[in-house]
Design an enzyme around this catalytic site. Structure first.
Site, PDB file in Angstrom:
ATOM      1  N   LYS A  22       0.880  -1.317  -0.014  1.00 32.66           N
ATOM      2  CA  LYS A  22       0.148  -0.163   0.103  1.00 32.66           C
ATOM      3  C   LYS A  22       0.899   1.264  -0.081  1.00 32.66           C
ATOM      4  O   LYS A  22       0.502   2.402  -0.707  1.00 32.66           O
ATOM      5  CB  LYS A  22      -0.909   0.030   1.146  1.00 32.66           C
ATOM      6  CG  LYS A  22      -1.422   1.430   1.272  1.00 32.66           C
ATOM      7  CD  LYS A  22      -2.044   1.330   2.806  1.00 32.66           C
ATOM      8  CE  LYS A  22      -2.550   2.705   3.270  1.00 32.66           C
ATOM      9  NZ  LYS A  22      -1.444   3.829   3.516  1.00 32.66           N
ATOM     10  N   ASN A  23       1.909   1.234   0.895  1.00 34.80           N
ATOM     11  CA  ASN A  23       2.422   2.519   1.034  1.00 34.80           C
ATOM     12  C   ASN A  23       3.475   2.881  -0.356  1.00 34.80           C
ATOM     13  O   ASN A  23       3.826   4.416  -0.344  1.00 34.80           O
ATOM     14  CB  ASN A  23       3.490   2.421   2.334  1.00 34.80           C
ATOM     15  CG  ASN A  23       2.832   2.661   3.727  1.00 34.80           C
ATOM     16  OD1 ASN A  23       1.481   3.279   3.726  1.00 34.80           O
ATOM     17  ND2 ASN A  23       3.093   2.081   4.890  1.00 34.80           N
ATOM     18  N   CYS A 117      -6.197   8.890   8.155  1.00 34.52           N
ATOM     19  CA  CYS A 117      -6.277   8.237   9.444  1.00 34.52           C
ATOM     20  C   CYS A 117      -5.920   9.339  10.648  1.00 34.52           C
ATOM     21  O   CYS A 117      -4.915   9.821  10.244  1.00 34.52           O
ATOM     22  CB  CYS A 117      -5.445   6.880   9.811  1.00 34.52           C
ATOM     23  SG  CYS A 117      -5.879   5.379   8.905  1.00 34.52           S
ATOM     24  N   ARG A 122      -0.038  15.182  12.116  1.00 39.12           N
ATOM     25  CA  ARG A 122       1.109  14.843  11.122  1.00 39.12           C
ATOM     26  C   ARG A 122       1.169  16.043  10.219  1.00 39.12           C
ATOM     27  O   ARG A 122       0.577  16.156   9.121  1.00 39.12           O
ATOM     28  CB  ARG A 122       0.756  13.584  10.512  1.00 39.12           C
ATOM     29  CG  ARG A 122       0.682  12.060  11.417  1.00 39.12           C
ATOM     30  CD  ARG A 122       0.563  11.116  10.581  1.00 39.12           C
ATOM     31  NE  ARG A 122      -0.861  11.019  10.070  1.00 39.12           N
ATOM     32  CZ  ARG A 122      -1.234   9.826   9.272  1.00 39.12           C
ATOM     33  NH1 ARG A 122      -0.636   8.798   8.918  1.00 39.12           N
ATOM     34  NH2 ARG A 122      -2.605   9.972   9.147  1.00 39.12           N
ATOM     35  N   ASP A 307       3.616   1.199  12.260  1.00 39.20           N
ATOM     36  CA  ASP A 307       2.443   0.542  11.438  1.00 39.20           C
ATOM     37  C   ASP A 307       2.044  -0.877  12.108  1.00 39.20           C
ATOM     38  O   ASP A 307       0.914  -1.506  11.819  1.00 39.20           O
ATOM     39  CB  ASP A 307       2.260   0.511  10.083  1.00 39.20           C
ATOM     40  CG  ASP A 307       2.153   1.887   9.478  1.00 39.20           C
ATOM     41  OD1 ASP A 307       1.696   2.715  10.038  1.00 39.20           O
ATOM     42  OD2 ASP A 307       2.330   2.075   8.156  1.00 39.20           O
ATOM     43  N   ARG A 400      -9.009   0.422   3.486  1.00 38.18           N
ATOM     44  CA  ARG A 400      -8.045   1.492   3.119  1.00 38.18           C
ATOM     45  C   ARG A 400      -6.672   0.608   2.655  1.00 38.18           C
ATOM     46  O   ARG A 400      -5.906   1.197   1.708  1.00 38.18           O
ATOM     47  CB  ARG A 400      -7.656   2.547   3.676  1.00 38.18           C
ATOM     48  CG  ARG A 400      -8.805   3.439   4.154  1.00 38.18           C
ATOM     49  CD  ARG A 400      -8.079   4.795   4.870  1.00 38.18           C
ATOM     50  NE  ARG A 400      -7.080   5.175   4.343  1.00 38.18           N
ATOM     51  CZ  ARG A 400      -5.935   5.367   5.019  1.00 38.18           C
ATOM     52  NH1 ARG A 400      -5.960   5.067   6.441  1.00 38.18           N
ATOM     53  NH2 ARG A 400      -4.724   5.710   4.543  1.00 38.18           N
TER      54      ARG A 400
END
Length: 421
Positions: A22-23, A117, A122, A307, A400
């Site tokens: 995903k990242n 999220c 952040r 994570d 997600r």
């Protein structure tokens, strides 16, 4: 609203194939905007963040095709806008990568501030610092960021990040690949998806070196051409299934992984008593009775990933003894799931950046609420271990980042279903 319903008590057994990262995907897809040609991107996970990004790219004028499962073909030569649709941008955190890619391609853009999220504050100050160092004028409000060339135009420069920010490192890389001169990022993030983004850009004709180290150098080129690229496997998805296998006392072969990326996770699971067997592109996890307490501190890669904090915490809730879990990246992350675990019978005491977790012999099923992506995955894990039925709400967060979660856990012997009200 949709939810997961899980009947606990199953011992996970079998094999699971890990999807694309995903990242990495949420950075590589915006980076396709820099390419003057057709990109064929393989091993793209079918998750909601990816679907949102592809809709954004189409809205900007890109031609997006899906010729087969987990393959996306993007032709961005006809991009006609530098203002992504704000409503879509606000649905995900990684939409900030559109700033770097559009600035690099056109020299200007107007991008709404991202959503995603909400487990910690952040800021994007390191991104802004990088854009300014490259010569951009920045207009930043509570709603958007607008980038324009400064008086001397955009050009490569040296950027020293105050912290090793993954997002800022990727954004500066994208902004710099088409600029005249050399861009040097010092104190760069070293995560696998940063290396994957650099490899994608280089496959398309960029000159990026040093990715995976503290210093990344980008020598600007005139244009990027099309090509084919395959996204790496997802480190965090793999870690989630590994932790689930360990905490349920299971025996699971986790396939399509890069074992080197998993070192920080496998070492902790071994320390807690799980048996780990490493193959060329797979890892087998065997639970050997009750897990043992451990001490974990999250750190930037190659340290234990933030994570995976919530997932390892679930392992600690059932481990023998008292564990300590310290969060050094997003200190408020505990509040997204610890209260939910306590409602299932876990004993967790939080003091500042550290949680002290006293292992219990069992958890009890109840209704819990996912408040972010990884917290949601952890609650699914807890439900697999708990006595009785666990209902996980707000599952849009989980979807997600996890492709075919229901199907993958069911294939391992779990009793889990998605209920749409």
């Amino acid at each position: 609203m949709a939810r997961y319903e899980i009947m606990g008590g199953a011992r996970l057994e079998g094999s699971v194939t890990i999807s694309g990262a995903k990242n990495a995907a949420v950075a590589i897809l915006p980076a396709a905007l820099l390419v003057n040609g057709v990109c064929r991107i393989e091993n793209v996970p079918d998750i909601s963040d990816v679907r949102i990004l592809l809709s954004i790219l189409e809205g900007l004028g890109a031609n997006v095709q899906k010729p087969e499962e987990n393959v996306v073909v993007i032709d961005a030569t006809a991009i006609h806008s530098t203002v992504p649709e704000a409503a879509l941008v606000k649905k995900m955190r990684a939409s900030y990568y559109l700033m770097g890619s559009l600035l690099g391609r056109f020299g200007h853009c107007h991008v709404a501030l991202p959503g995603g999220c909400n487990f910690a504050t952040r800021p994007i100050d390191q991104h802004i610092k990088g854009f300014k160092a490259l010569g951009a004028n920045v207009e930043e409000t509570e709603e958007y960021v607008a980038l324009q060339p400064g008086e001397e135009g955009l050009q490569g420069n040296r950027v020293c990040l105050d912290m090793a920010s993954v997002g800022a490192t990727a954004n500066i890389m994208m902004a710099g690949v088409l600029l005249e001169g050399q861009t040097i990022i010092e104190n760069a993030a070293k995560e696998p998806h940063i290396v994957d983004l650099a490899n994608f850009l280089n496959t398309m004709g960029a000159q990026v070196s040093g990715a995976g180290t503290d210093t990344v150098k980008i020598r600007g080129v005139q244009q990027l051409q099309g090509g084919t690229y395959t996204i790496i496997p997802d480190q965090i998805e793999a870690g989630t299934y590994m932790a689930a296998a360990a905490v349920t006392g299971g025996n699971v072969l986790v396939k399509n992984v890069i074992p080197k990326h998993m070192d920080c996770i496998t070492s902790k699971l071994e320390e807690m008593g799980a048996e780990v067997i490493i193959y060329d592109d797979a890892i087998r996890i065997k639970g050997n009775g009750r897990l043992q307490a451990a001490t974990v501190k999250t750190r930037p890669y190659p340290g234990f990933p933030t994570d995976m904090q919530a997932q390892i915490c679930v392992c600690m809730t059932l481990a023998e003894g008292v564990s300590r879990l310290t969060e050094s990246v997003y200190e408020t992350r505990f509040f997204g799931y610890c209260t939910e675990l306590e409602s299932m019978g876990a004993k967790i005491e939080i003091s500042g950046k550290t949680a002290e977790v006293t292992g219990r012999e069992k958890l009890k099923g109840t209704t819990v609420v996912a408040r972010d992506l990884r917290a949601g995955a952890a609650l699914v894990m807890a439900g697999l271990c708990a006595e009785g039925t666990t209902r996980v709400e707000n599952i849009h967060f989980i979807e997600r980042g996890y492709e075919n979660l229901i199907e993958k856990f069911t294939a391992l012997g779990a009793t889990i279903r998605r209920i749409d009200d």
